[in-house]
Write an enzyme that holds these catalytic residues in place. Structure first.
Site, short mmCIF file in Angstrom:
data_model
loop_
_atom_site.label_atom_id
_atom_site.label_comp_id
_atom_site.label_asym_id
_atom_site.label_seq_id
_atom_site.Cartn_x
_atom_site.Cartn_y
_atom_site.Cartn_z
N HIS A 297 -13.14 -12.61 5.89
CA HIS A 297 -12.29 -13.33 6.86
C HIS A 297 -10.95 -12.62 6.92
O HIS A 297 -10.46 -12.15 5.89
CB HIS A 297 -12.07 -14.78 6.42
CG HIS A 297 -10.96 -15.45 7.17
ND1 HIS A 297 -11.14 -16.01 8.41
CD2 HIS A 297 -9.64 -15.59 6.88
CE1 HIS A 297 -9.98 -16.48 8.84
NE2 HIS A 297 -9.06 -16.24 7.93
N TYR B 241 -10.41 -24.32 7.15
CA TYR B 241 -10.98 -24.08 8.48
C TYR B 241 -10.76 -25.26 9.43
O TYR B 241 -11.54 -25.46 10.36
CB TYR B 241 -12.48 -23.78 8.35
CG TYR B 241 -12.78 -22.34 7.98
CD1 TYR B 241 -12.41 -21.28 8.82
CD2 TYR B 241 -13.45 -22.03 6.80
CE1 TYR B 241 -12.69 -19.96 8.48
CE2 TYR B 241 -13.73 -20.70 6.46
CZ TYR B 241 -13.36 -19.68 7.32
OH TYR B 241 -13.64 -18.37 7.00
N LYS C 287 -15.85 -13.45 1.22
CA LYS C 287 -16.56 -14.74 1.21
C LYS C 287 -17.64 -14.76 0.12
O LYS C 287 -17.95 -13.71 -0.48
CB LYS C 287 -17.16 -14.97 2.60
CG LYS C 287 -16.09 -15.05 3.70
CD LYS C 287 -16.72 -15.37 5.05
CE LYS C 287 -15.66 -15.47 6.13
NZ LYS C 287 -16.23 -15.92 7.43
N GLU D 227 -2.40 -19.71 6.68
CA GLU D 227 -3.43 -19.34 5.70
C GLU D 227 -2.85 -18.76 4.41
O GLU D 227 -3.38 -19.01 3.32
CB GLU D 227 -4.39 -18.33 6.34
CG GLU D 227 -5.21 -18.95 7.47
CD GLU D 227 -6.09 -17.95 8.20
OE1 GLU D 227 -6.09 -16.75 7.84
OE2 GLU D 227 -6.82 -18.37 9.12
N ASN E 15 -20.69 -13.62 7.06
CA ASN E 15 -20.18 -12.34 7.59
C ASN E 15 -19.18 -11.65 6.66
O ASN E 15 -18.29 -10.92 7.08
CB ASN E 15 -19.62 -12.53 9.00
CG ASN E 15 -18.43 -13.46 9.04
OD1 ASN E 15 -18.05 -14.05 8.03
ND2 ASN E 15 -17.81 -13.60 10.21
P1 CMP Z 1 -14.12 -16.20 10.21
O1 CMP Z 1 -13.47 -14.98 10.68
O2 CMP Z 1 -13.91 -16.62 8.80
O3 CMP Z 1 -13.68 -17.42 11.16
C1 CMP Z 1 -14.47 -18.57 11.32
C2 CMP Z 1 -15.83 -18.41 10.76
O4 CMP Z 1 -16.79 -19.28 11.29
C3 CMP Z 1 -16.40 -17.03 11.10
O5 CMP Z 1 -15.71 -16.04 10.40
C4 CMP Z 1 -17.84 -17.21 10.74
O6 CMP Z 1 -18.08 -17.19 9.34
C5 CMP Z 1 -18.05 -18.63 11.25
N1 CMP Z 1 -18.57 -18.65 12.62
C6 CMP Z 1 -17.99 -18.26 13.76
N2 CMP Z 1 -18.78 -18.46 14.83
C7 CMP Z 1 -19.91 -19.00 14.34
C8 CMP Z 1 -21.11 -19.44 14.93
N3 CMP Z 1 -21.31 -19.36 16.26
N4 CMP Z 1 -22.06 -19.94 14.13
C9 CMP Z 1 -21.86 -20.03 12.80
N5 CMP Z 1 -20.73 -19.63 12.17
C10 CMP Z 1 -19.77 -19.12 12.93
#
Ligand code: CMP
Length: 137
Positions: free
Chosen positions: A115, A49, A9, A126, A112
């Site tokens: 993904h 998403y 990311k 995806e 984070n």
């Molecule tokens: P990802 O695995 O890419 O899947 C969805 C993404 O949404 C996740 O990683 C985070 O980047 C984001 N995400 C998931 N839960 C939350 C949350 N509670 N608040 C903010 N972002 C979130």
């Protein structure tokens, strides 16, 4: 053999850890079948998403995912979806196990670093979102 879509990311690209993240997958016996660096538009992030469109974090997540370049990859191996998710760690770095990518590098649950597709049905949506068949080797 299974394929999964993995993204480094914008926060991971900014932290200059593209090589570190890819190494962790390779060291665990997974193979990079396709790879490119791109920048998503806001609409591109929203489309990717789309399953989260009703979530309260949808706007903020899609702003984040379109703020800078990302690296998209198809990763291949036996049980690749599960293994990539293990190497990444829990979505929230606070819950992630020691030694996982998110524990080591992620700032919070949204920013984070990585993904990975959560199930085969997600990977089936995806992977073609970013790659045509002839780009996957
Ligand atoms: P990802 O695995 O890419 O899947 C969805 C993404 O949404 C996740 O990683 C985070 O980047 C984001 N995400 C998931 N839960 C939350 C949350 N509670 N608040 C903010 N972002 C979130």
């Amino acid at each position: 053999m299974q394929r999964t879509l993995t993204i480094i990311k914008p926060d991971g690209v900014k932290k200059n850890i593209i090589g570190e993240v890819i190494s962790r997958f390779e060291r665990n016996g997974l193979r990079i079948a396709a790879l490119k660096k791109i920048k998503l538009s806001k609409d591109g992030a929203k489309g990717f998403y789309i399953v989260h469109k009703e979530r309260p974090f949808y706007e903020s997540l899609t702003d984040f995912m379109s703020e800078g370049p990302i690296v998209v990859m198809v990763i291949e191996g036996e049980n690749a979806i599960y293994r990539v998710r293990e190497i990444m760690g829990a979505t929230n770095p606070a819950d992630a196990q020691i030694g996982t990518i998110r524990k080591d590098f992620a700032d919070d649950i949204e920013r984070n670093i990585v993904h990975g597709s959560d199930k085969p049905e997600s990977a089936a949506f995806e992977i073609p979102y970013f790659f045509s068949q002839i780009e996957i080797l």
